[in-house]
Design a protein around this motif. Sequence first.
Motif, PDB file in Angstrom:
ATOM      1  N   SER A  15       0.752   2.641  -7.793  1.00  0.00           N
ATOM      2  CA  SER A  15       0.278   1.333  -8.258  1.00  0.00           C
ATOM      3  C   SER A  15       1.156   0.816  -9.397  1.00  0.00           C
ATOM      4  O   SER A  15       1.489  -0.373  -9.442  1.00  0.00           O
ATOM      5  CB  SER A  15      -1.171   1.421  -8.727  1.00  0.00           C
ATOM      6  N   LEU A  16       1.507   1.685 -10.322  1.00  0.00           N
ATOM      7  CA  LEU A  16       2.392   1.283 -11.420  1.00  0.00           C
ATOM      8  C   LEU A  16       3.756   0.853 -10.904  1.00  0.00           C
ATOM      9  O   LEU A  16       4.297  -0.174 -11.335  1.00  0.00           O
ATOM     10  CB  LEU A  16       2.548   2.421 -12.428  1.00  0.00           C
ATOM     11  N   LEU A  17       4.321   1.620  -9.982  1.00  0.00           N
ATOM     12  CA  LEU A  17       5.622   1.244  -9.419  1.00  0.00           C
ATOM     13  C   LEU A  17       5.546  -0.100  -8.693  1.00  0.00           C
ATOM     14  O   LEU A  17       6.424  -0.942  -8.842  1.00  0.00           O
ATOM     15  CB  LEU A  17       6.115   2.331  -8.456  1.00  0.00           C
ATOM     16  N   PHE A  18       4.486  -0.295  -7.927  1.00  0.00           N
ATOM     17  CA  PHE A  18       4.321  -1.548  -7.193  1.00  0.00           C
ATOM     18  C   PHE A  18       4.167  -2.730  -8.148  1.00  0.00           C
ATOM     19  O   PHE A  18       4.775  -3.779  -7.953  1.00  0.00           O
ATOM     20  CB  PHE A  18       3.103  -1.448  -6.256  1.00  0.00           C
ATOM     21  N   SER A  19       3.364  -2.568  -9.199  1.00  0.00           N
ATOM     22  CA  SER A  19       3.182  -3.666 -10.149  1.00  0.00           C
ATOM     23  C   SER A  19       4.473  -3.945 -10.930  1.00  0.00           C
ATOM     24  O   SER A  19       4.776  -5.100 -11.232  1.00  0.00           O
ATOM     25  CB  SER A  19       2.009  -3.395 -11.092  1.00  0.00           C
ATOM     26  N   LEU A  20       5.258  -2.925 -11.233  1.00  0.00           N
ATOM     27  CA  LEU A  20       6.553  -3.148 -11.873  1.00  0.00           C
ATOM     28  C   LEU A  20       7.482  -3.931 -10.949  1.00  0.00           C
ATOM     29  O   LEU A  20       8.189  -4.845 -11.385  1.00  0.00           O
ATOM     30  CB  LEU A  20       7.204  -1.821 -12.256  1.00  0.00           C
ATOM     31  N   ILE A  72       6.603  -6.006  -8.485  1.00  0.00           N
ATOM     32  CA  ILE A  72       6.094  -7.379  -8.388  1.00  0.00           C
ATOM     33  C   ILE A  72       6.456  -8.168  -9.642  1.00  0.00           C
ATOM     34  O   ILE A  72       6.905  -9.314  -9.555  1.00  0.00           O
ATOM     35  CB  ILE A  72       4.552  -7.391  -8.172  1.00  0.00           C
ATOM     36  N   SER A  73       6.286  -7.570 -10.809  1.00  0.00           N
ATOM     37  CA  SER A  73       6.608  -8.289 -12.045  1.00  0.00           C
ATOM     38  C   SER A  73       8.104  -8.585 -12.124  1.00  0.00           C
ATOM     39  O   SER A  73       8.505  -9.634 -12.612  1.00  0.00           O
ATOM     40  CB  SER A  73       6.138  -7.500 -13.265  1.00  0.00           C
ATOM     41  N   ARG A  74       8.950  -7.688 -11.625  1.00  0.00           N
ATOM     42  CA  ARG A  74      10.400  -7.939 -11.593  1.00  0.00           C
ATOM     43  C   ARG A  74      10.726  -9.128 -10.702  1.00  0.00           C
ATOM     44  O   ARG A  74      11.530  -9.982 -11.062  1.00  0.00           O
ATOM     45  CB  ARG A  74      11.141  -6.719 -11.060  1.00  0.00           C
ATOM     46  N   VAL A  75      10.098  -9.143  -9.530  1.00  0.00           N
ATOM     47  CA  VAL A  75      10.357 -10.233  -8.586  1.00  0.00           C
ATOM     48  C   VAL A  75       9.947 -11.569  -9.200  1.00  0.00           C
ATOM     49  O   VAL A  75      10.696 -12.549  -9.134  1.00  0.00           O
ATOM     50  CB  VAL A  75       9.593  -9.983  -7.256  1.00  0.00           C
ATOM     51  N   LEU A  76       8.766 -11.603  -9.812  1.00  0.00           N
ATOM     52  CA  LEU A  76       8.293 -12.851 -10.413  1.00  0.00           C
ATOM     53  C   LEU A  76       9.125 -13.232 -11.627  1.00  0.00           C
ATOM     54  O   LEU A  76       9.475 -14.399 -11.812  1.00  0.00           O
ATOM     55  CB  LEU A  76       6.816 -12.720 -10.796  1.00  0.00           C
ATOM     56  N   SER A  77       9.439 -12.277 -12.455  1.00  0.00           N
ATOM     57  CA  SER A  77      10.169 -12.605 -13.685  1.00  0.00           C
ATOM     58  C   SER A  77      11.610 -12.991 -13.395  1.00  0.00           C
ATOM     59  O   SER A  77      12.214 -13.729 -14.169  1.00  0.00           O
ATOM     60  CB  SER A  77      10.097 -11.449 -14.676  1.00  0.00           C
ATOM     61  N   ARG A  78      12.180 -12.536 -12.296  1.00  0.00           N
ATOM     62  CA  ARG A  78      13.558 -12.915 -11.945  1.00  0.00           C
ATOM     63  C   ARG A  78      13.657 -14.436 -11.788  1.00  0.00           C
ATOM     64  O   ARG A  78      14.578 -15.061 -12.298  1.00  0.00           O
ATOM     65  CB  ARG A  78      13.974 -12.218 -10.650  1.00  0.00           C
TER      66      ARG A  78
END
Length: 176
Positions: free
Chosen positions: A53-58, A60-66
């Motif tokens: 879950s932590l890896l997945f949320s990291l 997702i946050s990378r994709v959005l923050s890019r």
Amino acid sequence: ANVFPYIVGGKTVGKLHVANLAARNRLNPTLIEFQEQLKIRSYTMYVAIIFISLLFSLWISRVLSRHLERLGRRTKEIRLGNLDVNIPIEGPEEIRQLAATLAEMVKELKKHEEWRLHLMEDLTHELRTPLTSMLTQLEAIQDGVYEVSDEWLHDIYEELERLARLISDLERLSEA
């Protein structure tokens, strides 16, 4: 542990052994080992789920923050005066809406900048005309081409009034 007879048709067919949790160590060793393995597997599964879950949320946050970082770089360029920035409209819906709004703002800024440049060109032309006229007339008077007369002084005075009106209009425009 308590032992109860199992009676069927008046005959004792077997015995039922009942134990509580305090008497657990007297239970079948295979059952105890199974319970321990179940605890270990459950704990391992919980840790794995949390880690995934932590890896997945990291991710997702990378994709959005890019996308947000890209928009942030574009807005810095705009702030520094580069209005020819291409703003990509991509990413999740909210980011696309933000990018589209930013692109519209850049279009409006370009229009206002063009309007301001035209205004400044017109203004400098309008200010230069009476100044040039007055300077030419004064030079002609100084060089003796024209004699000082009420007519020439009146023309120069009218040009000065025109210049004063332009400056007054400019002050009102800047207040607006």
